[in-house]
Design a protein around this motif. Structure first.
Motif, short mmCIF file in Angstrom:
data_model
loop_
_atom_site.label_atom_id
_atom_site.label_comp_id
_atom_site.label_asym_id
_atom_site.label_seq_id
_atom_site.Cartn_x
_atom_site.Cartn_y
_atom_site.Cartn_z
N MET A 1 0.85 -1.19 0.00
CA MET A 1 0.00 0.00 0.00
C MET A 1 0.88 1.24 0.00
N SER A 2 0.71 2.11 -0.97
CA SER A 2 1.52 3.31 -1.05
C SER A 2 1.14 4.29 0.04
N LYS A 3 2.13 5.06 0.49
CA LYS A 3 1.90 6.04 1.52
C LYS A 3 2.19 7.43 0.97
N PRO A 4 1.59 8.48 1.58
CA PRO A 4 1.88 9.82 1.12
C PRO A 4 3.36 10.14 1.25
N ASN A 5 3.90 10.86 0.31
CA ASN A 5 5.29 11.29 0.35
C ASN A 5 5.40 12.53 1.22
N THR A 6 5.96 12.37 2.43
CA THR A 6 6.02 13.49 3.36
C THR A 6 6.93 14.62 2.87
N LYS A 7 7.82 14.31 1.93
CA LYS A 7 8.68 15.36 1.38
C LYS A 7 7.88 16.38 0.58
N LEU A 8 6.70 15.97 0.15
CA LEU A 8 5.86 16.87 -0.63
C LEU A 8 5.03 17.82 0.24
N LEU A 9 5.03 17.61 1.55
CA LEU A 9 4.18 18.41 2.43
C LEU A 9 4.45 19.91 2.32
N PRO A 10 5.72 20.37 2.31
CA PRO A 10 5.94 21.81 2.15
C PRO A 10 5.41 22.34 0.81
N ILE A 11 5.52 21.53 -0.25
CA ILE A 11 5.04 21.96 -1.57
C ILE A 11 3.53 22.13 -1.56
N PHE A 12 2.82 21.12 -1.04
CA PHE A 12 1.37 21.20 -1.05
C PHE A 12 0.85 22.19 0.00
N SER A 13 1.64 22.46 1.03
CA SER A 13 1.27 23.52 1.96
C SER A 13 1.33 24.88 1.27
N LEU A 14 2.32 25.07 0.40
CA LEU A 14 2.38 26.31 -0.37
C LEU A 14 1.27 26.38 -1.41
N CYS A 15 0.88 25.23 -1.98
CA CYS A 15 -0.27 25.21 -2.89
C CYS A 15 -1.55 25.60 -2.15
N PHE A 16 -1.69 25.09 -0.93
CA PHE A 16 -2.79 25.47 -0.05
C PHE A 16 -2.80 26.98 0.16
N CYS A 17 -1.62 27.56 0.43
CA CYS A 17 -1.51 29.01 0.64
C CYS A 17 -1.78 29.78 -0.66
N ALA A 18 -1.39 29.21 -1.80
CA ALA A 18 -1.68 29.86 -3.08
C ALA A 18 -3.18 29.99 -3.29
N ASN A 19 -3.93 28.96 -2.89
CA ASN A 19 -5.38 29.03 -3.01
C ASN A 19 -5.98 30.06 -2.05
N ILE A 20 -5.37 30.21 -0.87
CA ILE A 20 -5.82 31.26 0.05
C ILE A 20 -5.67 32.63 -0.61
N ILE A 21 -4.47 32.88 -1.14
CA ILE A 21 -4.20 34.18 -1.76
C ILE A 21 -5.08 34.39 -2.99
N CYS A 22 -5.28 33.31 -3.75
CA CYS A 22 -6.14 33.38 -4.93
C CYS A 22 -7.52 33.93 -4.57
N PHE A 23 -8.08 33.43 -3.47
CA PHE A 23 -9.43 33.86 -3.12
C PHE A 23 -9.45 35.15 -2.29
N LEU A 24 -8.37 35.46 -1.61
CA LEU A 24 -8.29 36.79 -1.00
C LEU A 24 -8.43 37.87 -2.08
N ASP A 25 -7.79 37.62 -3.23
CA ASP A 25 -7.81 38.60 -4.30
C ASP A 25 -9.06 38.50 -5.18
N ARG A 26 -9.95 37.56 -4.85
CA ARG A 26 -11.28 37.55 -5.46
C ARG A 26 -12.31 38.25 -4.58
N VAL A 27 -12.25 37.99 -3.27
CA VAL A 27 -13.28 38.54 -2.39
C VAL A 27 -13.03 40.01 -2.06
N ASN A 28 -11.80 40.51 -2.26
CA ASN A 28 -11.54 41.91 -1.90
C ASN A 28 -12.48 42.87 -2.65
N ILE A 29 -12.74 42.59 -3.92
CA ILE A 29 -13.64 43.47 -4.69
C ILE A 29 -15.07 43.35 -4.19
#
Length: 403
Positions: A1-29
Motif C-alpha cells: 500500500m503506497s503512503k503519502p510522500n512526506t517530502k511533498l508536504l511543504p510543496i502542497f502547503s504552499l499550494c494550499f496558501c496559493a489558493n488562500i491568496i487566490c481567493f483573497l484577491d477575489r473577495v476583496n472586490i
C-alpha cells in the motif's frame, strides 16, 4: 500500500496558501463593492460588469493556463501567474472608470488562470490514487480559508483605512508567497518511485473535449460553481441590504459558510479515499459525494427565499455551502481519474466552464436585482442551476479514464 510522500508536504502547503491568496484577491472586490458603488455613483448592473470582467479573463486564459502548466511546469507557471495577479490587485484603487477597473480585474483573472491547473498537475504527477482526494481536499480548502480570512479581515481593513487599503494589503501577500515558493521548490516535483506516474504525451483534444464524461464534468461543474460565485461576489451586498448587517457583521456572516466549506472539503477527500481503501469502487466513492452534496445544497438554497431572520439566513447559507463543498474535491479528483496524463488540461476545461458561471452569476444577478428589486428570483435561479448539476452528472460522469 503506497503512503503519502512526506517530502511533498511543504510543496502542497504552499499550494494550499496559493489558493488562500487566490481567493483573497477575489473577495476583496466583493467587500469593497458597496463602498466603490457609493464613491463612484454606480448601480448593481454596473458593478456586475466589473465583477464579471475578472471571470472573463479567468475563463479565456484557463485552457492556455493549463497548457502552460503542462509545458512549463508548476514552478515557473505558478510563480508568474501569482506575480501577475498580485501586481494588478495592487493597482486596482488607481482606476475610477468602469472600463479601466474592469480591465484591471480582467488582468487579475488572467493571472489566476494558471493556479488550479498547476496544482492539479502536481497532484496527478506525485500523489497515488488512494491519496488523491485527500490532497485535493487539503489544497482546495485553501479556497474557503481565503474567504474565511478575507471577508472579516477585509472588512476590518476597510473600516480602519478605507476601501483602497484592502487591495494594497492583499496584493502584497502574493509577492511574499513567491519568495518562499522559489526558495522551497527548486525543480519540478515528481514522485519517481511511483510507477503509475503519467508520462507526457500529445494532448488528445478530441477525447478531452468530446467524451461524454468530460462534457458532463464540465457542464456539471458550471452548475456547482454558480451559487458559489453568486455568494462570493454578492454576499456582502446581500447581507447588508437584505438583512441589515453592519460592515463588521457582514465580514463575520460571510466567513461562516466558507469556514464550514473548508471543513467539509477535507472530510470529503478523506471519506472518498477511505471508501476506496475499504473496497468500495472508485466510481461509487466519487459519485456518492457529488450527488449528496449538490442535491442538499440546491434544496437549502431554495429555502432562503422564505427565510427572513438574518441568523437563520446565515445558517441556511452555511449548510448549503457545507453540502456543496462535499462535492468540490470530487470534481477535481475526477479530472485526475479521467485524464491522469493530462490532468492540468482537463481540469482547465472543467474550470473554464465552472468560471463561465462566475460571469453569469455576476452579471445576471446584477440585472435581476435592478429589474426585479428582489433577491427571490436570484435565489430561485441559483437553486435550479445547482440541482441541474446533479441531473447532468447522473447519466454522464464516470470515473474511468477517457484518454
Amino acid at each position: 500500500m503506497s503512503k503519502p510522500n512526506t517530502k511533498l508536504l511543504p510543496i502542497f502547503s504552499l499550494c494550499f496558501c496559493a489558493n488562500i491568496i487566490c481567493f483573497l484577491d477575489r473577495v476583496n472586490i466583493s467587500i469593497a463593492a458597496p463602498f466603490i458603488m457609493k464613491s463612484y455613483g454606480w448601480n448593481e448592473t454596473q458593478m456586475g460588469v466589473v465583477f464579471s470582467s475578472f471571470f472573463a479573463g479567468y475563463v479565456l486564459f484557463m485552457i492556455p493556463g493549463g497548457i502552460l502548466a503542462d509545458r512549463l511546469g508548476a514552478r515557473k507557471a505558478l510563480a508568474a501567474g501569482i506575480a501577475m495577479w498580485s501586481f494588478f490587485t495592487l493597482l486596482t484603487p488607481f482606476f475610477s472608470r468602469i472600463w479601466s477597473l474592469s480591465l484591471c480585474r480582467y488582468m487579475v483573472g488572467t493571472g489566476q488562470g494558471v493556479n488550479f491547473p498547476c496544482i492539479n498537475n502536481l497532484i496527478a504527477n506525485s500523489v497515488p490514487l488512494i491519496h488523491r482526494a485527500k490532497a485535493q481536499g487539503f489544497t482546495l480548502s485553501g479556497i474557503t480559508l481565503g474567504t474565511v480570512i478575507g471577508f472579516p479581515l477585509g472588512s476590518w481593513i476597510i473600516g480602519m483605512w478605507g476601501w483602497p487599503a484592502v487591495f494594497y494589503v492583499f496584493g502584497g501577500f502574493g509577492f511574499i508567497w513567491i519568495f518562499f515558493w522559489l526558495r522551497i521548490v527548486h525543480r519540478e516535483i515528481r514522485d519517481l518511485s511511483d510507477a503509475s506516474f503519467p508520462s507526457r504525451t500529445p494532448i488528445p483534444w478530441k477525447r478531452l473535449l468530446g467524451h461524454p464524461s468530460s462534457v458532463g464534468l464540465a457542464l456539471s461543474y458550471f452548475c456547482h460553481n454558480y451559487s458559489g460565485y453568486l455568494f462570493m461576489v454578492w454576499m456582502p451586498t446581500y447581507l447588508m441590504k437584505v438583512h441589515g448587517f453592519s460592515i463588521t457583521g457582514t465580514g463575520i456572516g460571510a466567513a461562516v459558510p466558507a469556514l464550514a466549506s473548508g471543513v467539509c472539503m477535507n472530510l470529503s477527500g478523506w471519506f472518498s479515499d477511505y471508501l476506496i481503501k475499504k473496497g468500495w469502487s472508485r466510481e461509487f466513492s466519487r459519485r456518492l459525494l457529488l450527488y449528496t452534496g449538490m442535491g442538499f445544497s440546491g434544496v437549502l438554497l431554495l429555502g432562503l427565499i422564505w427565510i427572513r431572520d438574518p441568523y437563520l439566513a446565515v445558517g441556511a447559507m452555511t449548510l448549503s455551502s457545507a453540502f456543496k463543498a462535499l462535492s468540490t474535491p470530487v470534481y477535481w479528483t475526477l479530472a485526475v481519474d479521467m485524464a491522469p496524463r493530462h490532468a492540468g488540461i482537463l481540469s482547465s476545461i472543467m474550470n473554464t466552464s465552472g468560471n463561465v458561471a462566475g460571469i453569469a452569476a455576476s452579471m445576471l444577478t446584477g440585472w435581476m436585482l435592478s429589474y426585479f428589486s428582489s433577491w427571490d428570483p436570484v435565489l430561485l435561479t441559483a437553486s435550479g442551476i445547482t440541482l441541474s448539476g446533479v441531473a447532468i452528472a447522473i447519466p454522464t460522469i464516470r470515473s474511468k479514464e477517457v484518454t
